[in-house]
Design a protein around this motif. Structure first.
Motif, PDB file in Angstrom:
ATOM      1  N   VAL A 501       3.102  19.188 -31.515  1.00  0.00           N
ATOM      2  CA  VAL A 501       4.028  18.174 -32.164  1.00  0.00           C
ATOM      3  C   VAL A 501       2.909  16.928 -32.837  1.00  0.00           C
ATOM      4  CG1 VAL A 501       5.645  16.049 -32.000  1.00  0.00           C
ATOM      5  CG2 VAL A 501       5.955  18.416 -30.835  1.00  0.00           C
ATOM      6  N   GLN A 502       1.791  16.761 -32.198  1.00  0.00           N
ATOM      7  CA  GLN A 502       0.949  15.477 -32.578  1.00  0.00           C
ATOM      8  C   GLN A 502       0.167  16.192 -33.876  1.00  0.00           C
ATOM      9  OE1 GLN A 502      -0.046  12.504 -31.138  1.00  0.00           O
ATOM     10  NE2 GLN A 502      -0.323  12.793 -33.254  1.00  0.00           N
ATOM     11  N   LYS A 503      -0.093  17.600 -33.880  1.00  0.00           N
ATOM     12  CA  LYS A 503      -0.740  18.090 -35.031  1.00  0.00           C
ATOM     13  C   LYS A 503       0.241  17.962 -36.431  1.00  0.00           C
ATOM     14  CE  LYS A 503      -4.010  21.356 -33.356  1.00  0.00           C
ATOM     15  NZ  LYS A 503      -4.547  22.769 -32.911  1.00  0.00           N
ATOM     16  N   ARG A 504       1.595  18.302 -36.188  1.00  0.00           N
ATOM     17  CA  ARG A 504       2.654  17.996 -37.233  1.00  0.00           C
ATOM     18  C   ARG A 504       2.615  16.771 -37.573  1.00  0.00           C
ATOM     19  NH1 ARG A 504       8.015  20.581 -34.662  1.00  0.00           N
ATOM     20  NH2 ARG A 504       8.840  20.045 -36.759  1.00  0.00           N
ATOM     21  N   VAL A 505       2.739  15.678 -36.862  1.00  0.00           N
ATOM     22  CA  VAL A 505       2.658  14.439 -37.361  1.00  0.00           C
ATOM     23  C   VAL A 505       1.562  13.801 -38.082  1.00  0.00           C
ATOM     24  CG1 VAL A 505       2.583  11.976 -36.328  1.00  0.00           C
ATOM     25  CG2 VAL A 505       4.275  13.898 -35.625  1.00  0.00           C
ATOM     26  N   PHE A 506       0.229  14.416 -37.594  1.00  0.00           N
ATOM     27  CA  PHE A 506      -1.056  14.271 -38.458  1.00  0.00           C
ATOM     28  C   PHE A 506      -0.962  14.938 -39.707  1.00  0.00           C
ATOM     29  CE2 PHE A 506      -3.851  14.020 -34.312  1.00  0.00           C
ATOM     30  CZ  PHE A 506      -3.870  12.688 -34.268  1.00  0.00           C
ATOM     31  N   THR A 507      -0.428  15.978 -39.812  1.00  0.00           N
ATOM     32  CA  THR A 507      -0.032  16.731 -41.247  1.00  0.00           C
ATOM     33  C   THR A 507       0.785  15.916 -42.108  1.00  0.00           C
ATOM     34  OG1 THR A 507      -0.740  18.913 -40.119  1.00  0.00           O
ATOM     35  CG2 THR A 507       0.591  18.630 -42.469  1.00  0.00           C
ATOM     36  N   ALA A 508       1.842  15.437 -41.579  1.00  0.00           N
ATOM     37  CA  ALA A 508       2.919  14.479 -42.284  1.00  0.00           C
ATOM     38  C   ALA A 508       2.143  13.238 -42.702  1.00  0.00           C
ATOM     39  CB  ALA A 508       4.119  14.140 -41.582  1.00  0.00           C
ATOM     40  N   LEU A 509       1.024  12.861 -41.990  1.00  0.00           N
ATOM     41  CA  LEU A 509       0.429  11.431 -42.299  1.00  0.00           C
ATOM     42  C   LEU A 509      -0.697  11.954 -43.406  1.00  0.00           C
ATOM     43  CD1 LEU A 509       0.391   9.733 -38.751  1.00  0.00           C
ATOM     44  CD2 LEU A 509       1.698   9.130 -40.865  1.00  0.00           C
ATOM     45  N   GLY A 510      -0.998  12.952 -43.720  1.00  0.00           N
ATOM     46  CA  GLY A 510      -1.981  13.387 -44.600  1.00  0.00           C
ATOM     47  C   GLY A 510      -3.271  13.630 -44.036  1.00  0.00           C
ATOM     48  N   ILE A 511      -3.279  13.700 -42.688  1.00  0.00           N
ATOM     49  CA  ILE A 511      -4.606  14.018 -41.934  1.00  0.00           C
ATOM     50  C   ILE A 511      -4.740  15.223 -41.658  1.00  0.00           C
ATOM     51  CG2 ILE A 511      -5.755  13.618 -39.663  1.00  0.00           C
ATOM     52  CD1 ILE A 511      -3.972  11.049 -39.632  1.00  0.00           C
ATOM     53  N   SER A 512      -6.152  15.913 -42.298  1.00  0.00           N
ATOM     54  CA  SER A 512      -6.469  17.318 -42.270  1.00  0.00           C
ATOM     55  C   SER A 512      -6.683  17.836 -40.997  1.00  0.00           C
ATOM     56  CB  SER A 512      -7.395  17.489 -43.317  1.00  0.00           C
ATOM     57  OG  SER A 512      -8.668  16.936 -42.953  1.00  0.00           O
ATOM     58  N   PRO A 513      -6.465  19.029 -40.711  1.00  0.00           N
ATOM     59  CA  PRO A 513      -6.922  19.204 -39.449  1.00  0.00           C
ATOM     60  C   PRO A 513      -8.330  19.086 -38.904  1.00  0.00           C
ATOM     61  CG  PRO A 513      -5.512  21.239 -40.382  1.00  0.00           C
ATOM     62  CD  PRO A 513      -5.841  20.018 -41.451  1.00  0.00           C
ATOM     63  N   GLN A 514      -9.378  19.255 -40.160  1.00  0.00           N
ATOM     64  CA  GLN A 514     -10.642  18.939 -39.747  1.00  0.00           C
ATOM     65  C   GLN A 514     -10.674  17.343 -39.388  1.00  0.00           C
ATOM     66  OE1 GLN A 514     -13.423  21.030 -39.391  1.00  0.00           O
ATOM     67  NE2 GLN A 514     -14.299  18.856 -38.420  1.00  0.00           N
ATOM     68  N   GLU A 515      -9.892  16.520 -39.973  1.00  0.00           N
ATOM     69  CA  GLU A 515     -10.105  14.969 -39.874  1.00  0.00           C
ATOM     70  C   GLU A 515      -9.645  14.667 -38.563  1.00  0.00           C
ATOM     71  OE1 GLU A 515      -8.764  10.728 -41.966  1.00  0.00           O
ATOM     72  OE2 GLU A 515      -7.756  12.773 -42.695  1.00  0.00           O
ATOM     73  N   ALA A 516      -8.531  15.399 -38.353  1.00  0.00           N
ATOM     74  CA  ALA A 516      -7.786  15.003 -37.100  1.00  0.00           C
ATOM     75  C   ALA A 516      -8.763  15.612 -35.960  1.00  0.00           C
ATOM     76  CB  ALA A 516      -6.406  15.952 -36.977  1.00  0.00           C
ATOM     77  N   GLN A 517      -9.500  16.696 -35.958  1.00  0.00           N
ATOM     78  CA  GLN A 517     -10.439  17.025 -34.979  1.00  0.00           C
ATOM     79  C   GLN A 517     -11.462  15.949 -34.977  1.00  0.00           C
ATOM     80  OE1 GLN A 517     -10.049  19.389 -32.819  1.00  0.00           O
ATOM     81  NE2 GLN A 517     -11.948  18.968 -31.816  1.00  0.00           N
ATOM     82  N   ASP A 518     -12.166  15.681 -36.178  1.00  0.00           N
ATOM     83  CA  ASP A 518     -13.188  14.614 -35.942  1.00  0.00           C
ATOM     84  C   ASP A 518     -12.754  13.223 -35.258  1.00  0.00           C
ATOM     85  OD1 ASP A 518     -14.989  16.461 -37.363  1.00  0.00           O
ATOM     86  OD2 ASP A 518     -14.456  15.709 -39.272  1.00  0.00           O
ATOM     87  N   ARG A 519     -11.777  12.761 -35.833  1.00  0.00           N
ATOM     88  CA  ARG A 519     -11.175  11.637 -35.234  1.00  0.00           C
ATOM     89  C   ARG A 519     -10.298  11.514 -34.068  1.00  0.00           C
ATOM     90  NH1 ARG A 519      -7.852   9.044 -40.243  1.00  0.00           N
ATOM     91  NH2 ARG A 519      -7.214   7.710 -38.597  1.00  0.00           N
ATOM     92  N   PHE A 520      -9.747  12.590 -33.532  1.00  0.00           N
ATOM     93  CA  PHE A 520      -8.979  12.436 -32.155  1.00  0.00           C
ATOM     94  C   PHE A 520      -9.010  13.973 -31.577  1.00  0.00           C
ATOM     95  CE2 PHE A 520      -6.432  10.510 -35.779  1.00  0.00           C
ATOM     96  CZ  PHE A 520      -6.652   9.090 -35.211  1.00  0.00           C
ATOM     97  N   GLY A 521     -10.419  14.431 -31.787  1.00  0.00           N
ATOM     98  CA  GLY A 521     -10.376  15.848 -30.984  1.00  0.00           C
ATOM     99  C   GLY A 521     -10.421  15.747 -29.574  1.00  0.00           C
ATOM    100  N   PHE A 522     -10.828  14.675 -29.078  1.00  0.00           N
ATOM    101  CA  PHE A 522     -10.802  14.477 -27.418  1.00  0.00           C
ATOM    102  C   PHE A 522      -9.416  14.377 -26.991  1.00  0.00           C
ATOM    103  CE2 PHE A 522     -11.600  10.316 -29.081  1.00  0.00           C
ATOM    104  CZ  PHE A 522     -10.940   9.368 -28.336  1.00  0.00           C
ATOM    105  N   LEU A 523      -8.705  13.706 -27.660  1.00  0.00           N
ATOM    106  CA  LEU A 523      -7.164  13.443 -27.205  1.00  0.00           C
ATOM    107  C   LEU A 523      -6.539  14.646 -27.470  1.00  0.00           C
ATOM    108  CD1 LEU A 523      -4.557  11.853 -26.492  1.00  0.00           C
ATOM    109  CD2 LEU A 523      -4.245  11.223 -29.153  1.00  0.00           C
TER     110      LEU A 523
END
Length: 591
Positions: A501-523
């Motif tokens: 669900v968190q990944k789906r929300v990131f995608t809806a916000l225009g946050i790419s998988p790589q950006e999500a990993q870079d910024r919030f990978g530990f979460l």
């Protein structure tokens, strides 16, 4: 004059504590001279400390004391020893707690002198705010400022007591952390050991408190400093304090009960006990009735949708707005059909600041209607609009047409303006309100993308999960705000605890998988290790204490605030640093 040392003396009580129960006792007091009155053979010194003021008298019976007292001035620091006696009936000061007594000085030590202060240290602020902030060490001596900061202490102590009683653990989270910008800009801190890399000061402990829940700490709270590099207002500062709360396995109602119990204890410090449970209102209801998600419900003047009255109007401006998906809303003001053109123009300026193209109006008068709308608008439409707004003879309906945002922003501001102007606000009333069912996302036309209404870790309403990809704007969230008298004092939500669900929300916000990993990978990694359902809230300490104190700015309840431009006038910060410091940090300042 020669200054004395404190020596072996110790204070026996505060100046403001000396009352009739102290009569015939010898006290040792220490503080600042608020006023000095020289009657020749008598010197009266009003001695002040954080608890108040007491009158001290130097008389001819103690010539050494009298001569020394003649040399002191306002804001000198004194230690006084003397006997407490009753004042004569004719010189009692009923406005002071200590006004029934005075201290006959037997010994006096002058511990320090003072230059003449740039403003009087009195109850009322006698200087402009810039001067007060420049000399904050003097401004904080004023009794109102001392009272405000004492109130702040009492509020935070009440918080700690009640949170402990409910089983919450106070746990500190890092101040130097990773930059994860979403919303306001981060304050960045360069690393000396890792050239070109930066820490960030936290805008919120949000991710850390979620990780604490994943770690099994069930109930967490913290009274914590947060930092946001954003434009400032009377109720904003670059650094602020919040009561941060998180818990595992909650429903929104679980959070409501905790916060209500906490606020009841906090407001007891001013002898106010809010009734619980607090009123509740959906986001849609708040916007429809008040034009804002933080309504002041102490007075009426609610909004009415009058668009249906103009559905077939010959007035092109209204018709095009309605056909384009816009709206026409109004506020009925009782008994104000006599508003003059000048008064209406001033009200038009209020809505104009929020993007409204104009303020239309209809007066319901004896025998008919008078309106600012063109004559092509038939009386039947004016009558229908007045009926929608509930207008009676002698009333006026003030209307704005436009987009959802323009109409609501404009009329919400107009409503508050009218509430103050017409003296409709019940000043001694405390209206607590939960607003819930917020949208999860909001669309920004300029950047052509969705943003989080609260933050990207807010859980979608379960019944709207299937709309995240297909209709993001229709997704509701499990978010809630607590509002008091038109001010949001806290906001929170149930959080996302499942990685997909968190990944789906990131995608809806225009946050790419790589950006999500870079910024919030530990979460994201932590979510893969048995994250429980979790949720919480953050409460604004500065705003709460501002309301407790009856102040109009959070700067009046903070010890060392910044100006509206983010400057510390006392310390002269921000400031330049020398080239050696910059070199150690591998930083070159761009001219």
């Amino acid at each position: 004059m020669a200054l004395d040392q404190l020596g072996e003396w110790e204070r026996t009580c505060y100046c403001g504590e000396v009352d009739e129960s102290f009569v015939d006792r010898t006290v040792t007091l220490m503080g600042w001279v608020e006023t000095r009155r020289d009657l020749g053979n008598l010197i009266f010194l009003d001695l002040r400390d954080r608890e108040g003021v007491v009158q001290c008298v130097a008389s001819p019976g103690r010539p050494g004391v009298l001569e020394k007292a003649k040399k002191v001035r306002s804001e000198f620091v004194l230690a006084v020893e003397g006997k407490v006696v009753r004042r004569g009936e004719e010189v009692i000061n009923p406005s002071l707690k200590t006004g029934m007594v005075e201290v006959q000085i037997s010994h006096l030590r002058v511990l320090n002198g003072s230059e003449p202060p740039p403003f009087a240290i009195t109850e009322a602020a006698s200087a402009v705010e810039e001067t007060r902030l420049r000399y904050r060490f003097l401004d904080l001596r004023r009794s109102s400022m001392q009272r405000n900061l004492k109130l702040r202490h009492q509020a935070t102590m009440a918080t700690r007591r009640v949170m402990d009683s409910m089983g919450f653990l106070e746990i500190e989270t890092p101040i130097l952390t990773r930059s994860t910008p979403e919303g306001a800009r981060d304050y960045l801190v360069p690393s000396r050991l890792y050239p070109g890399q930066f820490y960030a000061l936290p805008q919120s402990p949000q991710i850390f408190k979620q990780i604490l829940m994943i770690s099994g700490f069930d109930k967490y709270f913290q009274i914590v400093k947060c930092f946001r590099d954003e434009d400032l207002r009377a109720d904003r500062q670059p650094e602020f304090t919040q009561i941060d709360i998180e818990m595992s396995f909650p429903r929104p109602e679980t959070v409501y009960r905790v916060v209500e119990k906490m606020l009841v204890e906090i407001f007891k410090v001013i002898d106010v006990e809010p009734g619980i449970p607090f009123k509740r209102m959906t986001y849609d209801e708040a916007m429809n009735r008040f034009g804002t998600d933080r309504p002041d419900t102490r007075f009426g003047l609610e909004l009415s949708d009058v668009g249906e009255a103009f559905a077939e109007t010959p007035f092109n401006v209204f018709r095009k707005i309605l056909e384009g998906g816009g709206m026409v809303k109004g506020i009925r003001v009782s008994g104000k059909a006599g508003y003059s053109r000048k008064e209406l123009d001033l009200l038009g300026e209020v809505v104009g600041r929020y993007g409204a193209k104009g303020l239309a109006w209809i007066k319901r008068q004896e025998g008919g209607f008078k309106s600012s709308l063109p004559k092509v608008v038939p009386e039947a439409e004016l009558s229908a609009a007045c009926a929608k707004a509930g207008a009676e003879e002698g009333d006026i309906v003030l209307m704005v047409a436009g987009t959802f945002k323009v109409v609501h922003d404009s009329l919400a501001a107009l409503r508050l303006h009218l509430g103050q102007e017409l003296d409709l606000v019940e000043k001694d009333r405390w209206d607590f309100l939960w607003v819930y069912d917020f949208p999860l996302f909001e669309w920004d036309e300029e950047t052509r993308r969705y943003y989080s209404v609260h933050h990207p870790f807010t859980a979608p309403a379960p019944q709207d999960l299937d709309k995240i990809e297909s209709d993001p704007g229709a997704v509701r969230s499990l978010a809630y705000d607590v509002v008091l008298n038109g001010l949001e004092i806290g906001g929170g939500s149930i959080r996302i605890h499942q990685e997909d669900v968190q990944k789906r929300v990131f995608t809806a916000l225009g946050i790419s998988p790589q950006e999500a990993q870079d910024r919030f990978g530990f979460l994201l990694e932590a979510l893969r290790y048995g994250a429980p359902p979790l949720g919480g809230i953050a409460m604004g300490v500065d705003r709460i204490v501002m309301l407790l104190a009856g102040a109009t700015s959070i700067r009046d309840v903070m010890a060392f605030p910044k100006t509206a431009r983010g400057v510390d006038l006392m310390c002269q910060a921000p400031s330049q640093v020398d080239a050696k410091q910059l070199d150690e940090l591998h930083i070159q300042v761009k001219e």
